[in-house]
Design an enzyme around this catalytic site. Structure first.
Site, PDB file in Angstrom:
ATOM      1  N   TYR A  66       0.864  -1.187   0.000  1.00  0.00           N
ATOM      2  CA  TYR A  66       0.000   0.000   0.000  1.00  0.00           C
ATOM      3  C   TYR A  66       0.898   1.233   0.000  1.00  0.00           C
ATOM      4  O   TYR A  66       1.242   1.781   1.044  1.00  0.00           O
ATOM      5  CB  TYR A  66      -0.898   0.032   1.243  1.00  0.00           C
ATOM      6  CG  TYR A  66      -2.014  -0.979   1.274  1.00  0.00           C
ATOM      7  CD1 TYR A  66      -2.387  -1.695   0.137  1.00  0.00           C
ATOM      8  CD2 TYR A  66      -2.717  -1.230   2.448  1.00  0.00           C
ATOM      9  CE1 TYR A  66      -3.409  -2.631   0.178  1.00  0.00           C
ATOM     10  CE2 TYR A  66      -3.752  -2.162   2.490  1.00  0.00           C
ATOM     11  CZ  TYR A  66      -4.080  -2.858   1.350  1.00  0.00           C
ATOM     12  OH  TYR A  66      -5.094  -3.787   1.386  1.00  0.00           O
ATOM     13  N   PHE A 214     -14.101  -3.658   1.173  1.00  0.00           N
ATOM     14  CA  PHE A 214     -15.087  -3.018   0.275  1.00  0.00           C
ATOM     15  C   PHE A 214     -16.510  -3.080   0.850  1.00  0.00           C
ATOM     16  O   PHE A 214     -17.484  -3.118   0.103  1.00  0.00           O
ATOM     17  CB  PHE A 214     -15.080  -3.628  -1.130  1.00  0.00           C
ATOM     18  CG  PHE A 214     -13.801  -3.404  -1.908  1.00  0.00           C
ATOM     19  CD1 PHE A 214     -12.979  -2.318  -1.646  1.00  0.00           C
ATOM     20  CD2 PHE A 214     -13.428  -4.258  -2.935  1.00  0.00           C
ATOM     21  CE1 PHE A 214     -11.803  -2.109  -2.379  1.00  0.00           C
ATOM     22  CE2 PHE A 214     -12.261  -4.067  -3.666  1.00  0.00           C
ATOM     23  CZ  PHE A 214     -11.452  -2.986  -3.382  1.00  0.00           C
ATOM     24  N   GLY A 218     -18.696  -1.312  -1.681  1.00  0.00           N
ATOM     25  CA  GLY A 218     -19.679  -2.189  -2.311  1.00  0.00           C
ATOM     26  C   GLY A 218     -19.310  -2.520  -3.745  1.00  0.00           C
ATOM     27  O   GLY A 218     -18.255  -2.146  -4.251  1.00  0.00           O
TER      28      GLY A 218
HETATM   29  N1  LIG Z   1      -7.275  -8.222   1.162  1.00  0.00           N
HETATM   30  C1  LIG Z   1      -7.491  -7.509   0.087  1.00  0.00           C
HETATM   31  O1  LIG Z   1      -7.316  -7.976  -1.022  1.00  0.00           O
HETATM   32  C2  LIG Z   1      -7.971  -6.095   0.222  1.00  0.00           C
HETATM   33  C3  LIG Z   1      -8.444  -5.415  -0.917  1.00  0.00           C
HETATM   34  C4  LIG Z   1      -8.893  -4.123  -0.751  1.00  0.00           C
HETATM   35  C5  LIG Z   1      -8.876  -3.528   0.494  1.00  0.00           C
HETATM   36  N2  LIG Z   1      -8.393  -4.200   1.587  1.00  0.00           N
HETATM   37  C6  LIG Z   1      -8.387  -3.581   2.943  1.00  0.00           C
HETATM   38  O2  LIG Z   1      -9.737  -3.296   3.270  1.00  0.00           O
HETATM   39  C7  LIG Z   1      -9.849  -1.919   3.668  1.00  0.00           C
HETATM   40  C8  LIG Z   1     -11.231  -1.449   3.256  1.00  0.00           C
HETATM   41  O3  LIG Z   1     -11.311  -1.368   1.846  1.00  0.00           O
HETATM   42  P1  LIG Z   1     -11.433   0.046   1.119  1.00  0.00           P
HETATM   43  O4  LIG Z   1     -10.794   1.087   1.909  1.00  0.00           O
HETATM   44  O5  LIG Z   1     -10.963  -0.092  -0.255  1.00  0.00           O
HETATM   45  O6  LIG Z   1     -13.007   0.135   0.964  1.00  0.00           O
HETATM   46  P2  LIG Z   1     -14.198   0.641   1.928  1.00  0.00           P
HETATM   47  O7  LIG Z   1     -13.773   0.773   3.336  1.00  0.00           O
HETATM   48  O8  LIG Z   1     -15.363  -0.193   1.597  1.00  0.00           O
HETATM   49  O9  LIG Z   1     -14.521   2.063   1.288  1.00  0.00           O
HETATM   50  C9  LIG Z   1     -13.547   3.038   1.195  1.00  0.00           C
HETATM   51  C10 LIG Z   1     -14.112   4.129   0.314  1.00  0.00           C
HETATM   52  O10 LIG Z   1     -15.237   4.684   0.980  1.00  0.00           O
HETATM   53  C11 LIG Z   1     -14.992   6.044   1.324  1.00  0.00           C
HETATM   54  N3  LIG Z   1     -15.511   6.191   2.693  1.00  0.00           N
HETATM   55  C12 LIG Z   1     -15.000   5.663   3.839  1.00  0.00           C
HETATM   56  N4  LIG Z   1     -15.767   6.013   4.880  1.00  0.00           N
HETATM   57  C13 LIG Z   1     -16.785   6.767   4.382  1.00  0.00           C
HETATM   58  C14 LIG Z   1     -17.896   7.416   4.970  1.00  0.00           C
HETATM   59  N5  LIG Z   1     -18.129   7.366   6.284  1.00  0.00           N
HETATM   60  N6  LIG Z   1     -18.734   8.111   4.159  1.00  0.00           N
HETATM   61  C15 LIG Z   1     -18.533   8.168   2.832  1.00  0.00           C
HETATM   62  N7  LIG Z   1     -17.492   7.575   2.212  1.00  0.00           N
HETATM   63  C16 LIG Z   1     -16.627   6.879   2.985  1.00  0.00           C
HETATM   64  C17 LIG Z   1     -13.513   6.243   1.195  1.00  0.00           C
HETATM   65  O11 LIG Z   1     -13.197   7.548   0.762  1.00  0.00           O
HETATM   66  P3  LIG Z   1     -12.621   8.665   1.778  1.00  0.00           P
HETATM   67  O12 LIG Z   1     -11.176   8.379   1.963  1.00  0.00           O
HETATM   68  O13 LIG Z   1     -12.913   9.922   1.049  1.00  0.00           O
HETATM   69  O14 LIG Z   1     -13.407   8.537   3.046  1.00  0.00           O
HETATM   70  C18 LIG Z   1     -13.166   5.255   0.084  1.00  0.00           C
HETATM   71  O15 LIG Z   1     -13.464   5.807  -1.178  1.00  0.00           O
HETATM   72  C19 LIG Z   1      -8.712  -1.240   2.932  1.00  0.00           C
HETATM   73  O16 LIG Z   1      -8.390   0.023   3.530  1.00  0.00           O
HETATM   74  C20 LIG Z   1      -7.629  -2.268   3.033  1.00  0.00           C
HETATM   75  O17 LIG Z   1      -6.955  -2.155   4.290  1.00  0.00           O
HETATM   76  C21 LIG Z   1      -7.965  -5.486   1.469  1.00  0.00           C
END
Ligand SMILES: NC(=O)c1ccc[n+]([C@@H]2O[C@H](COP(=O)([O-])OP(=O)(O)OC[C@H]3O[C@@H](n4cnc5c(N)ncnc54)[C@H](OP(=O)(O)O)[C@@H]3O)[C@@H](O)[C@H]2O)c1
Length: 298
Positions: A66, A214, A218
């Site tokens: 990352y 996600f 979503g």
């Molecule tokens: N194992 C794997 O293969 C894998 C793959 C992907 C991710 N991950 C891990 O899973 C974590 C979660 O995934 P993710 O960060 O991609 O997706 P997520 O948590 O589902 O969504 C993040 C997205 O939502 C926005 N967001 C977050 N909180 C919000 C809120 N309260 N209101 C409106 N928008 C909001 C963020 O933008 P802002 O920054 O503008 O809030 C970002 O665009 C990652 O950080 C990573 O550590 C693991």
């Protein structure tokens, strides 16, 4: 009163206790996590991490891969949080790797996993890793790779092991080698790939944490959680004076006591909202409505 991450309750990852509401560090490095682009604001990212811990978050998900051109999630975590609180569990993942330019490397061989573990140790400034997830390989068997991680666990470099982006067959392979404390897979309203609902339930029956990624973004919104939202999610959010993101998080947490949340954000207001979602309880009727949406959504 400020809601803390403890509102969602706790779960045991082996010998490690975490609040079910955690934090994902992937979004901290700026707009272009896996590409080129403007780096995230360093002080803002450090502030988000420190505030997360103040709010009771003690499970942070990260990875050495990352990074954007000028920011590394692991380095930001180190800068913001070390010396680390005793109860903080930092989960990282290995398997994929990127060269210094950011280009993806071939999947690590079993022998290369030690180097990836050591890279995380250096960046985080630690002598052992709390939890390492083996991120799935485009292969049918992960046994050899998981076995290599189990050896690193026996050597004291790792405390607990998990697997990520996997199918049930991979869980069985890994469990035959060493205990698995979590499965970190894609999951949220509308996610059905690989029998996701059954797999989530099976993990619960085996006492294994299911850690969705996600969950807010979503299906189809992985680049960012902006854009259109389903009417049902909007209506339930309105009824609670909550945001759609909070409803999505609450829905995943209510799938079972073994489901942990790791929402990712670089925005301090979103962080506070996400932690507060741990206190949001959806009624059985609301869960039914979201369940229908989950089954309809593609
Ligand atoms: N194992 C794997 O293969 C894998 C793959 C992907 C991710 N991950 C891990 O899973 C974590 C979660 O995934 P993710 O960060 O991609 O997706 P997520 O948590 O589902 O969504 C993040 C997205 O939502 C926005 N967001 C977050 N909180 C919000 C809120 N309260 N209101 C409106 N928008 C909001 C963020 O933008 P802002 O920054 O503008 O809030 C970002 O665009 C990652 O950080 C990573 O550590 C693991």
């Amino acid at each position: 009163m400020t809601v803390t991450a403890a509102a969602a309750g706790t779960w045991q990852l082996g010998d490690l206790t975490v609040n079910r509401l955690g934090f994902g560090a992937m979004r901290l490095t700026g707009g272009a996590v896996f590409g080129r682009g403007a780096p995230g604001d360093r002080d803002r990212s450090i502030g988000v991490l420190r505030r997360a811990v103040e709010l009771g978050v003690n499970h942070i998900d990260t990875a050495a891969f990352y990074f954007s051109p000028l920011r590394s999630a692991n380095e930001l975590i180190n800068r913001a949080l070390s010396p680390y609180p005793d109860d903080l569990v930092i989960a990282t993942k290995v398997g994929p790797g990127r060269d210094p330019s950011g280009a993806w490397l071939p999947w690590a061989t079993p022998g290369q996993l030690r180097g990836q573990v050591e890279e995380n140790l250096r960046q985080l400034g630690r002598d052992h890793l709390d939890l390492v997830n083996l991120r799935a390989y485009p292969t049918d068997s992960i046994a050899e790779h998981f076995g290599a991680l189990a050896e690193l666990r026996d050597a004291g470099l790792i405390r607990q092991l998990g697997i990520s982006s996997v199918r049930p067959v991979h869980l069985a392979q890994a469990q035959a080698i060493a205990p698995v404390v979590c499965v970190q897979n894609r999951y949220g309203i509308g996610t059905h790939s690989g029998g996701a609902d059954d797999f989530l339930r099976d993990c619960g029956e085996q006492g294994i944490a299911f850690v969705p990624y996600f969950a807010i973004a979503g299906e189809g919104r992985e680049a960012g959680a902006g854009g259109s939202e389903h009417d049902e999610v909007l209506a339930i959010a309105l009824a609670h004076g909550a945001t759609p993101a909070q409803v999505r998080l609450a829905w995943t947490l209510q799938q079972g006591p073994h489901v942990l949340a790791i929402p990712g954000t670089g925005n301090p207001d979103h962080l506070a909202e996400n932690v507060a979602a741990g206190a949001l309880r959806l009624s059985p009727g609301e869960m039914d409505r979201l369940q229908s949406l989950h089954h309809q959504a593609t």
